[in-house]
Scaffold this motif. Sequence first.
Motif, PDB file in Angstrom:
ATOM      1  N   TRP A   1     -66.995 -14.640  86.505  1.00 15.13           N
ATOM      2  CA  TRP A   1     -68.127 -15.371  87.093  1.00 15.13           C
ATOM      3  C   TRP A   1     -69.108 -15.959  85.972  1.00 15.13           C
ATOM      4  CZ3 TRP A   1     -73.227 -13.760  89.394  1.00 15.13           C
ATOM      5  CH2 TRP A   1     -74.002 -12.550  88.380  1.00 15.13           C
ATOM      6  N   ASP A   2     -69.850 -16.708  86.328  1.00 15.21           N
ATOM      7  CA  ASP A   2     -70.677 -17.412  85.381  1.00 15.21           C
ATOM      8  C   ASP A   2     -72.206 -16.993  85.636  1.00 15.21           C
ATOM      9  OD1 ASP A   2     -72.412 -18.585  83.649  1.00 15.21           O
ATOM     10  OD2 ASP A   2     -71.820 -20.519  83.880  1.00 15.21           O
ATOM     11  N   PRO A   3     -72.861 -15.924  85.152  1.00 15.54           N
ATOM     12  CA  PRO A   3     -73.879 -15.480  85.883  1.00 15.54           C
ATOM     13  C   PRO A   3     -75.233 -16.592  85.641  1.00 15.54           C
ATOM     14  CG  PRO A   3     -73.514 -14.408  83.578  1.00 15.54           C
ATOM     15  CD  PRO A   3     -72.323 -15.276  84.093  1.00 15.54           C
ATOM     16  N   ASN A   4     -74.847 -17.495  84.825  1.00 16.02           N
ATOM     17  CA  ASN A   4     -75.880 -18.592  84.674  1.00 16.02           C
ATOM     18  C   ASN A   4     -75.744 -19.694  86.002  1.00 16.02           C
ATOM     19  OD1 ASN A   4     -77.069 -17.597  82.459  1.00 16.02           O
ATOM     20  ND2 ASN A   4     -75.540 -18.000  81.234  1.00 16.02           N
ATOM     21  N   ASP A   5     -74.996 -19.413  86.763  1.00 16.76           N
ATOM     22  CA  ASP A   5     -74.656 -20.631  87.794  1.00 16.76           C
ATOM     23  C   ASP A   5     -74.598 -19.542  89.122  1.00 16.76           C
ATOM     24  OD1 ASP A   5     -74.163 -22.662  89.355  1.00 16.76           O
ATOM     25  OD2 ASP A   5     -72.051 -23.015  88.316  1.00 16.76           O
ATOM     26  N   ARG A   6     -75.644 -18.933  89.483  1.00 17.28           N
ATOM     27  CA  ARG A   6     -75.812 -17.944  90.509  1.00 17.28           C
ATOM     28  C   ARG A   6     -75.461 -18.664  91.799  1.00 17.28           C
ATOM     29  NH1 ARG A   6     -75.023 -14.515  91.949  1.00 17.28           N
ATOM     30  NH2 ARG A   6     -76.441 -13.239  92.535  1.00 17.28           N
ATOM     31  N   GLU A   7     -75.748 -19.946  92.076  1.00 15.21           N
ATOM     32  CA  GLU A   7     -75.622 -20.669  93.415  1.00 15.21           C
ATOM     33  C   GLU A   7     -74.038 -20.758  93.554  1.00 15.21           C
ATOM     34  OE1 GLU A   7     -77.292 -24.475  93.653  1.00 15.21           O
ATOM     35  OE2 GLU A   7     -79.737 -23.628  93.512  1.00 15.21           O
ATOM     36  N   LYS A   8     -73.230 -20.643  92.579  1.00 17.04           N
ATOM     37  CA  LYS A   8     -71.712 -21.106  92.972  1.00 17.04           C
ATOM     38  C   LYS A   8     -71.087 -19.528  93.461  1.00 17.04           C
ATOM     39  CE  LYS A   8     -67.412 -22.206  90.183  1.00 17.04           C
ATOM     40  NZ  LYS A   8     -67.056 -22.474  88.879  1.00 17.04           N
ATOM     41  N   TYR A   9     -71.695 -18.483  93.473  1.00 20.94           N
ATOM     42  CA  TYR A   9     -71.155 -17.119  93.775  1.00 20.94           C
ATOM     43  C   TYR A   9     -72.003 -16.501  94.667  1.00 20.94           C
ATOM     44  CZ  TYR A   9     -68.927 -18.376  89.238  1.00 20.94           C
ATOM     45  OH  TYR A   9     -68.261 -18.971  88.314  1.00 20.94           O
ATOM     46  N   ILE A  10     -71.269 -15.330  95.566  1.00 18.47           N
ATOM     47  CA  ILE A  10     -72.103 -14.505  96.297  1.00 18.47           C
ATOM     48  C   ILE A  10     -71.932 -13.284  95.736  1.00 18.47           C
ATOM     49  CG2 ILE A  10     -71.206 -15.766  98.499  1.00 18.47           C
ATOM     50  CD1 ILE A  10     -69.153 -13.655  98.804  1.00 18.47           C
ATOM     51  N   GLY A  11     -72.622 -12.197  96.229  1.00 24.30           N
ATOM     52  CA  GLY A  11     -72.569 -10.891  95.458  1.00 24.30           C
ATOM     53  C   GLY A  11     -73.651 -10.571  94.423  1.00 24.30           C
ATOM     54  N   THR A  12     -73.852  -9.372  94.033  1.00 23.50           N
ATOM     55  CA  THR A  12     -74.855  -9.194  92.979  1.00 23.50           C
ATOM     56  C   THR A  12     -74.310  -8.915  91.668  1.00 23.50           C
ATOM     57  OG1 THR A  12     -74.464  -6.750  93.061  1.00 23.50           O
ATOM     58  CG2 THR A  12     -76.242  -7.751  94.724  1.00 23.50           C
ATOM     59  N   PRO A  13     -75.093  -9.214  90.470  1.00 26.35           N
ATOM     60  CA  PRO A  13     -74.451  -8.847  89.284  1.00 26.35           C
ATOM     61  C   PRO A  13     -73.775  -7.564  89.296  1.00 26.35           C
ATOM     62  CG  PRO A  13     -76.596  -9.797  89.178  1.00 26.35           C
ATOM     63  CD  PRO A  13     -76.580  -9.426  90.663  1.00 26.35           C
ATOM     64  N   GLU A  14     -74.231  -6.448  89.658  1.00 23.88           N
ATOM     65  CA  GLU A  14     -73.693  -5.182  89.894  1.00 23.88           C
ATOM     66  C   GLU A  14     -72.252  -5.149  90.541  1.00 23.88           C
ATOM     67  OE1 GLU A  14     -77.959  -5.104  89.104  1.00 23.88           O
ATOM     68  OE2 GLU A  14     -76.711  -5.661  90.904  1.00 23.88           O
ATOM     69  N   MET A  15     -72.067  -5.975  91.374  1.00 24.07           N
ATOM     70  CA  MET A  15     -70.865  -6.090  92.161  1.00 24.07           C
ATOM     71  C   MET A  15     -69.685  -6.728  91.256  1.00 24.07           C
ATOM     72  SD  MET A  15     -71.995  -6.975  96.065  1.00 24.07           S
ATOM     73  CE  MET A  15     -70.517  -6.694  96.830  1.00 24.07           C
TER      74      MET A  15
ATOM     75  N   ALA B   1     -61.985 -16.156  80.868  1.00 23.11           N
ATOM     76  CA  ALA B   1     -62.826 -17.621  80.983  1.00 23.11           C
ATOM     77  C   ALA B   1     -64.012 -17.357  82.062  1.00 23.11           C
ATOM     78  CB  ALA B   1     -61.621 -18.461  81.544  1.00 23.11           C
ATOM     79  N   VAL B   2     -65.040 -17.950  81.341  1.00 26.64           N
ATOM     80  CA  VAL B   2     -66.326 -17.812  82.402  1.00 26.64           C
ATOM     81  C   VAL B   2     -66.430 -18.760  83.102  1.00 26.64           C
ATOM     82  CG1 VAL B   2     -68.747 -17.760  82.015  1.00 26.64           C
ATOM     83  CG2 VAL B   2     -67.486 -16.386  80.341  1.00 26.64           C
ATOM     84  N   GLY B   3     -66.693 -18.691  84.351  1.00 21.98           N
ATOM     85  CA  GLY B   3     -66.930 -19.766  85.518  1.00 21.98           C
ATOM     86  C   GLY B   3     -65.727 -20.149  86.143  1.00 21.98           C
ATOM     87  N   GLU B   4     -64.536 -19.461  85.966  1.00 20.09           N
ATOM     88  CA  GLU B   4     -63.239 -19.883  86.473  1.00 20.09           C
ATOM     89  C   GLU B   4     -62.949 -18.871  87.763  1.00 20.09           C
ATOM     90  OE1 GLU B   4     -61.506 -22.330  86.196  1.00 20.09           O
ATOM     91  OE2 GLU B   4     -62.766 -23.086  84.450  1.00 20.09           O
ATOM     92  N   ALA B   5     -63.894 -17.909  88.109  1.00 15.86           N
ATOM     93  CA  ALA B   5     -63.594 -16.987  89.216  1.00 15.86           C
ATOM     94  C   ALA B   5     -63.897 -17.740  90.430  1.00 15.86           C
ATOM     95  CB  ALA B   5     -64.612 -15.675  89.284  1.00 15.86           C
ATOM     96  N   ALA B   6     -63.226 -17.032  91.372  1.00 10.50           N
ATOM     97  CA  ALA B   6     -63.421 -17.491  92.866  1.00 10.50           C
ATOM     98  C   ALA B   6     -64.954 -17.111  93.111  1.00 10.50           C
ATOM     99  CB  ALA B   6     -62.613 -16.824  93.808  1.00 10.50           C
TER     100      ALA B   6
END
Length: 645
Positions: free
Chosen positions: A427-441, A463-468
């Motif tokens: 995931w890309d922690p700088n693009d929070r709107e793209k993902y659900i869940g917490t940073p810890e998860m 690769a950062v930012g390529e996760a579902a």
Amino acid sequence: MIKVTLKGDVVKEYESGTSIADIAKDISMGLYRAATCAKVDGVVVDLRTPLEKDCALEILTFEDADGKKTFWHSASHVLAQAVKHLFPAAKLAIGPAIDGGFYYDFDVEKPFSAEDLAKIEAEMKKIVKANEPIEQFLSTAEEARELMKDEPYKLELLEEHAGKGEKLSFFRQGDFTDLCAGPHLMSTGAIKAFKLTSATGAYWRGDSNKAMLCRVYATAFPKASELEAHLAAIEEAKKRDHNKIGRELKYFTTADCIGQGLPLLMPKGAKLFQILNRYVQDKEENEYGYVMTRTPLMAKSDLYKISGHWDHYKDGMFVLGDEEKDKEVFALRPMTCPFQYNVYLSEKHSYRDLPIRYGETATLFRNEASGEMHGLIRVRQFTISEGHLVLRPDQLEEEFMNCVKLAKEVMTDVGLIDDLSYRLSKWDPNDREKYIGTPEMWDEAEGLMRNILDDIGINYTEAVGEAAFYGPKLDIQVKNVHGKEDTLITVQIDLMLAKQFGMTYTDKDGSEKYPYIIHRTSLGCYERTIALLLEKFAGALPTWLMPTQVMVIPISENYHDYAEKVHKALRAAGIRADVDYRAEKMGYKIREAQLEKIPYMLVVGEKEAADNTVAVRARKEENGGTKTIEQFIADIRTEIDNKVV
């Protein structure tokens, strides 16, 4: 003085502020001449970069992936400079390095013709011959706006960075200046060989609502011999392109009245699909314990809102209806996970029931952009070997490893195993709107996947930012004949969606727990796999995959009865065979079968009928000798059953 750790853990001392270029010269002039950029503590930088503290330094050349990118990006500036010389009114957009070369986008009055490209190439040669130094300088936002005042696209890019308060990076060569972060070569003279390959249309920033630009594709190499080899490879790739082979061999076709990205599988393509599908389903059920589901092709928006797809993936879906006007809005499914989760939810589960491995040959729909469509590689309707494993946390590693094992076995059997690479998509922690869940998860899920991959011993990149949007993925990547990389298979860890759907199981202590979920494919997308197989084998697929494995060719109509006897024996043995009864010459029939890439041709005449034999002509050899029908069947069955590639 600073300590610089070089290749082989060699440590040398230099004065603080010494540039990487000067260090390369100190090591050897040969290295300096070959160098394109460098890595300092793993970060790619320009050769002009001064080193001011102890560090690890890796000097890169064209042989390195990042070295190629720097070389090609520098060549894109030469292209842009040549265009500005010849077409001063052209407006500059962007010119990145891509797989196999580079491109530059221009806003011009009319698209460049073949004659224009030839003129641009000639002008580029002059710039290279002049060996103009490439210099970097920094500028304030105000100064940058003045420099780029006649370049609207550069001004747009500039404004995105101007607000950060940082100075902006420019590179200058001769009379040409471009807004660019670099890195770049030291001078234009290193770009010895290049070729402009095509000019096409491209929307600014890929947005169909924005201006249509003229994109010039090109490639470049340090040596003319390397360019020649590359261009020869491109010509071979064109011959192997599944769009060409697949249509010529009648595996698929398209129709304008049906729509882009909606290919039609013809009888050969449908048979190949069926062969692959039966193989995958049997393997998953018989060897890996999957249970099959069959779920709807569409659902109400309610389902996608629970899963999060409505918020995070709606633009990629085909929506049926209008939320403001219609009581119920439906959408064609882009995935099967929420459907299979509802199969799970239809009954109670205990820890003893897990893992449950759901499998489905799933037809999916994704609203891909029109510019992304390509034959069978990227389409709007496709079918995948989809599966979801519902499991306890203690089962995660073993089940994940088995998913990878299954994928590798499938890829080995179809002949693509040597063409794969592996990527941990985060995931890309700088693009929070793209993902659900917490940073810890996310940290937990990515850590679990990384540990499993390390235990397996897979060589992977990250690769950062390529996760579902719900979890990290192992993406198994593959390149088509043109070098374009796509994802063929994914294995994903999901610690989040079970909770959103209320999926639970009763644990040993009687408490209700949320299971972990693995999303995975084993073959991936059938259409994409068919395309890759056609390209890899140039249409001559392994015998076990060929729609027609044997063509029986009687010498004349006098031997039609014997040909039919051979045909029936082959079919009875489970071999896909046909007979060519046409009143054509033998040579013509054989050439036709060879053009169809049929693995074996069995010629039968008077001698063969008398001896109960067949004259074998193999696709791989002119003459396979004479064999009894029984011996030929035994040989080809061994080849088919062992899935020889």
